[in-house]
Design a protein around this motif. Structure first.
Motif, short mmCIF file in Angstrom:
data_model
loop_
_atom_site.label_atom_id
_atom_site.label_comp_id
_atom_site.label_asym_id
_atom_site.label_seq_id
_atom_site.Cartn_x
_atom_site.Cartn_y
_atom_site.Cartn_z
N ALA A 76 0.83 -1.21 0.00
CA ALA A 76 0.00 0.00 0.00
C ALA A 76 0.86 1.25 0.00
O ALA A 76 1.96 1.27 0.57
N SER A 77 0.34 2.30 -0.61
CA SER A 77 1.03 3.59 -0.61
C SER A 77 0.01 4.70 -0.83
O SER A 77 -1.11 4.45 -1.28
N GLY A 78 0.41 5.92 -0.47
CA GLY A 78 -0.43 7.08 -0.73
C GLY A 78 -1.40 7.43 0.37
O GLY A 78 -2.22 8.34 0.20
N PHE A 79 -1.33 6.75 1.50
CA PHE A 79 -2.20 7.08 2.63
C PHE A 79 -1.56 6.56 3.90
O PHE A 79 -0.57 5.83 3.87
N THR A 80 -2.14 6.94 5.03
CA THR A 80 -1.60 6.54 6.34
C THR A 80 -2.09 5.13 6.64
O THR A 80 -3.13 4.92 7.27
N PHE A 81 -1.29 4.18 6.18
CA PHE A 81 -1.68 2.77 6.20
C PHE A 81 -2.14 2.31 7.58
O PHE A 81 -3.16 1.63 7.71
N ARG A 82 -1.41 2.68 8.61
CA ARG A 82 -1.66 2.14 9.94
C ARG A 82 -3.01 2.57 10.50
O ARG A 82 -3.51 1.98 11.45
N ALA A 83 -3.63 3.57 9.90
CA ALA A 83 -4.87 4.12 10.44
C ALA A 83 -6.13 3.44 9.93
O ALA A 83 -7.24 3.75 10.39
N TYR A 84 -5.98 2.52 8.98
CA TYR A 84 -7.16 1.99 8.29
C TYR A 84 -7.27 0.48 8.36
O TYR A 84 -6.27 -0.25 8.39
N THR A 85 -8.53 0.03 8.37
CA THR A 85 -8.82 -1.39 8.17
C THR A 85 -8.42 -1.81 6.77
O THR A 85 -8.58 -1.04 5.81
N ILE A 86 -7.89 -3.02 6.67
CA ILE A 86 -7.55 -3.62 5.38
C ILE A 86 -8.39 -4.89 5.21
O ILE A 86 -8.47 -5.70 6.14
N ASN A 87 -8.98 -5.04 4.07
CA ASN A 87 -9.79 -6.22 3.77
C ASN A 87 -9.21 -6.97 2.58
O ASN A 87 -8.58 -6.38 1.69
#
Length: 115
Positions: free
Chosen positions: A24-35
């Motif tokens: 992933a790139s382009g956003f604050t990865f750690r802040a979001y759910t991933i499905n």
């Protein structure tokens, strides 16, 4: 911009294992759910597994006990370890990030399980 790139798919025999990764790139990865979602030939896309920003995991009943989702916030990657694969697991697998502005999707990667 948000980018999600899946890797690790391929052909495997029934009972085998594969590990998918989502870079992933382009956003604050750690802040979001991933499905992880999947779409089998001729069927609708279905949710398979998810991991929250806090690390809580959830699984669809059809993969529970066989698939394990994880994330590495330092590397901005999410993984899906798939064990004891069955022919019915054959599908294109997609990484997804649900955000308030829109859902983001990778292009998908094909997993084929032969019987």
């Amino acid at each position: 911009q948000v980018q999600l790139v899946e890797s690790g798919g391929g052909l495997v025999q029934a009972g085998g294992s594969l590990r998918l990764s989502c870079a992933a790139s382009g956003f604050t990865f750690r802040a979001y759910t991933i499905n992880w979602y999947r779409q089998a030939p001729g069927k609708q896309r279905e949710w398979a597994a998810g991991i929250t920003s806090g690390g809580r995991t959830n699984y669809a009943d059809v993969v529970k006990g066989r698939f394990t989702i994880s994330r590495d916030n330092a590397e901005n990657t999410a993984s899906l370890q798939m064990n004891n694969l069955k022919p019915e697991d054959t599908a294109v697998y997609y990484c997804n990030v649900p955000r308030s502005d829109m859902d983001y999707w990778g292009k998908g990667i094909l997993v084929t399980v032969s019987s």
